[in-house]
Design a protein around this motif. Structure first.
Motif, short mmCIF file in Angstrom:
data_model
loop_
_atom_site.label_atom_id
_atom_site.label_comp_id
_atom_site.label_asym_id
_atom_site.label_seq_id
_atom_site.Cartn_x
_atom_site.Cartn_y
_atom_site.Cartn_z
N GLY A 197 0.79 -1.03 -0.01
CA GLY A 197 0.10 -0.41 -0.09
C GLY A 197 0.76 1.30 -0.28
O GLY A 197 2.05 1.25 -0.51
N ASP A 198 0.08 2.47 0.34
CA ASP A 198 1.24 3.66 0.62
C ASP A 198 0.76 4.53 1.80
O ASP A 198 -0.54 5.53 2.12
CB ASP A 198 -0.09 4.65 -0.77
N PRO A 199 0.52 3.67 2.72
CA PRO A 199 0.46 3.82 4.38
C PRO A 199 -0.07 5.24 4.22
O PRO A 199 -1.06 6.27 4.91
CB PRO A 199 1.27 3.51 5.26
N ASP A 200 1.40 6.49 3.52
CA ASP A 200 1.18 7.72 3.80
C ASP A 200 1.21 8.70 2.97
O ASP A 200 0.45 9.93 3.03
CB ASP A 200 2.74 8.39 4.58
N GLY A 201 0.23 7.89 0.96
CA GLY A 201 0.37 8.94 0.61
C GLY A 201 0.98 9.41 -0.10
O GLY A 201 0.56 10.86 -0.55
N THR A 202 1.86 9.82 -0.36
CA THR A 202 3.04 10.09 -0.98
C THR A 202 3.21 9.53 -2.32
O THR A 202 4.62 10.79 -2.74
CB THR A 202 4.27 9.88 0.10
N ILE A 203 2.66 8.77 -2.86
CA ILE A 203 2.85 8.25 -4.37
C ILE A 203 2.53 8.93 -5.04
O ILE A 203 2.76 8.94 -6.11
CB ILE A 203 2.91 6.42 -3.94
N PRO A 204 1.12 9.43 -4.75
CA PRO A 204 0.48 10.38 -5.69
C PRO A 204 1.44 10.62 -6.72
O PRO A 204 1.76 12.02 -5.80
CB PRO A 204 -0.88 10.56 -5.35
N VAL A 205 1.40 11.53 -7.78
CA VAL A 205 1.68 13.12 -8.60
C VAL A 205 0.66 13.57 -7.81
O VAL A 205 1.29 15.01 -7.94
CB VAL A 205 2.40 12.57 -9.25
N SER A 206 -0.08 13.50 -8.03
CA SER A 206 -1.34 14.82 -7.60
C SER A 206 -2.45 14.20 -7.22
O SER A 206 -3.18 12.82 -7.02
CB SER A 206 -2.00 15.61 -9.21
N TRP A 207 -3.72 15.07 -6.31
CA TRP A 207 -4.63 14.51 -5.69
C TRP A 207 -5.95 15.51 -5.95
O TRP A 207 -6.12 16.98 -6.16
CB TRP A 207 -4.61 14.68 -4.26
N HIS A 208 -6.56 14.33 -6.48
CA HIS A 208 -8.46 15.22 -7.08
C HIS A 208 -9.46 14.97 -6.19
O HIS A 208 -9.16 13.28 -5.54
CB HIS A 208 -8.33 14.51 -8.71
N HIS A 209 -10.40 15.22 -6.05
CA HIS A 209 -11.88 15.35 -5.41
C HIS A 209 -12.58 15.63 -6.19
O HIS A 209 -12.42 16.69 -6.62
CB HIS A 209 -10.82 15.45 -3.74
N GLY A 210 -13.96 15.28 -5.29
CA GLY A 210 -15.48 16.11 -5.59
C GLY A 210 -16.30 14.23 -6.43
O GLY A 210 -16.09 13.22 -6.11
N THR A 211 -17.13 15.17 -6.30
CA THR A 211 -18.68 13.38 -6.45
C THR A 211 -19.52 14.51 -7.30
O THR A 211 -20.21 13.87 -7.84
CB THR A 211 -19.42 13.37 -4.65
N ASP A 212 -19.04 15.57 -8.19
CA ASP A 212 -20.01 16.08 -9.71
C ASP A 212 -19.04 15.16 -10.50
O ASP A 212 -18.10 15.37 -10.59
CB ASP A 212 -19.41 17.71 -9.02
N LYS A 213 -20.23 15.93 -11.57
CA LYS A 213 -19.73 15.38 -12.91
C LYS A 213 -18.32 16.23 -13.32
O LYS A 213 -17.48 16.29 -14.21
CB LYS A 213 -19.95 15.53 -13.89
N ALA A 214 -18.09 17.87 -12.77
CA ALA A 214 -17.56 18.58 -13.42
C ALA A 214 -15.85 18.11 -12.84
O ALA A 214 -14.63 18.22 -13.36
CB ALA A 214 -17.25 19.69 -13.19
N SER A 215 -16.23 18.01 -11.59
CA SER A 215 -14.74 17.38 -11.42
C SER A 215 -14.11 16.59 -11.80
O SER A 215 -12.98 15.54 -12.18
CB SER A 215 -14.81 17.27 -9.42
#
Length: 360
Positions: free
Chosen positions: A203-221
């Motif tokens: 896994g990725d316990p500290d969340g350091t692997i992604p080069v970018s993080w994104h979020h949202g629950t809407d279609k635009a996101s």
């Protein structure tokens, strides 16, 4: 008079199949002070009262006792990561017995299944395997232009939970760029940590692997995420009313347009639920070349009917919802129970606990 010996826990595993002896032995080794029983039952069949009344630790997929027979049960541990199939049962609605899931154990096998399918497609394994069966040493002159490795490829993971994190870990080891997507924002290092159960060394316990993080629950996101130029899209979302048919023709077009014409079309991997995407739109996207291929461990419906056109869609690889299977599955699930038994004794918060007031 001496003190009475401590009362042993009675660990009951209610399972749809008989357990092999090696697994019985391994379970007994994990719980050396417990009396172990294994009960083979059809799905959702009730646990007989005479067995339930002496059980203190219950492990099950779908078999539960009546509430009046569960007075000694300290904890109910599900062999599944999702508990939605149990939530209408009286023992969940009418008692306060702790209920825990096996969330967190699926990352290693599903990550291997995912990467296997990527490499089968990108290295044209089916072509060489078929020629092996024919005893044909066929060195295709187009290999230079029709196969590729994964270095520098972008993978977007819709649902960066325990499964997504292990896929991210392995993808990163191949030299890929990982882009994470979650429903809620994760703006700080502490918010990106994985606080659930983690198979050691994964896994990725500290969340350091992604080069970018994104979020949202809407279609635009979602559309903004799909526009990143992703070579791979991995769907690792739970099925909810909000995620049902989340991805369709419009989303596949956006995903494809984000990748330059000089690169292969995006490859879609779905290890969540078939209903998360529009299956007819997926078939059309594969036929028209909007998508370069797909690896599917889930379908809509399941089992996938023999006459479904999905079977014949180009560049699709289908398995019957088995990506998490393996000898390690139940032992890892029992590791969570063993940890939680200790937490119960110490009065600590349980791993993967279902919170009745919140509904999850």
């Amino acid at each position: 008079m001496g003190e009475a010996p401590p009362v042993k826990d009675h660990l009951l595993i209610a399972y749809g199949r008989d357990l092999p002896q090696w697994l019985v032995d391994e379970t007994q080794a994990k719980f050396p002070d417990a009396e172990l029983s294994v009960l083979q039952l059809p799905n959702f069949a009730p646990i007989p009262a005479e067995i339930a009344r002496k059980t203190t630790l219950l492990v099950t997929f779908s078999n539960l006792p009546a509430p009046e027979d569960a007075s000694k049960i300290k904890i109910i541990h599900s062999l599944s990561s999702g508990l939605d199939h149990l939530l209408s049962h009286p023992i969940v609605k009418e008692t306060s017995i702790p209920l825990t899931s096996s969330s967190g154990i699926h990352g290693p096998p599903i990550a291997e299944w995912t990467i296997m399918n990527w490499l089968v497609a990108s290295r044209r394994f089916i072509y060489t395997h078929e020629n092996q069966q024919k005893h044909n040493w066929a060195k295709n002159v187009d290999f230079m232009n029709t196969i590729h490795d994964q270095v520098g490829r972008k993978v977007g993971i819709l649902g960066y939970g325990s499964i997504g994190r292990q896929i991210g870990r392995v993808a990163s080891a191949l030299g890929m760029q990982v882009h994470a997507y979650t429903a809620s924002p994760r703006p700080t290092p502490s918010s990106r940590k994985d606080i659930g159960y983690i198979v050691p060394g994964t896994g990725d316990p500290d969340g350091t692997i992604p080069v970018s993080w994104h979020h949202g629950t809407d279609k635009a996101s979602i559309h903004e995420f799909l526009s990143l130029g992703l070579d791979h899209l991995v769907i690792a979302l739970p099925l909810t009313p909000q995620t049902t048919r989340l991805l369709g023709a419009e989303e596949f077009d956006i995903l494809s347009r984000g990748v330059s014409a000089s690169r292969p079309r995006p490859y879609l991997t779905n290890i969540s639920r078939g209903k998360v995407l529009d299956q007819d739109a997926l078939i059309e996207a594969l036929k028209t070349g909007v998508l370069g291929g797909a690896a599917l461990d889930v379908a809509d419906p399941e089992p996938l009917p023999e006459e479904s056109p999905l079977w014949e869609a180009p560049n699709v690889q289908i398995s019957p919802h088995v990506s998490s299977a393996g000898r390690e599955y139940i032992p890892r699930s029992l590791d969570i129970l063993r940890e939680n038994v200790g937490r119960l004794e110490r009065g600590e918060e349980l791993l993967n606990a279902f919170k009745r007031g919140r509904g999850y």
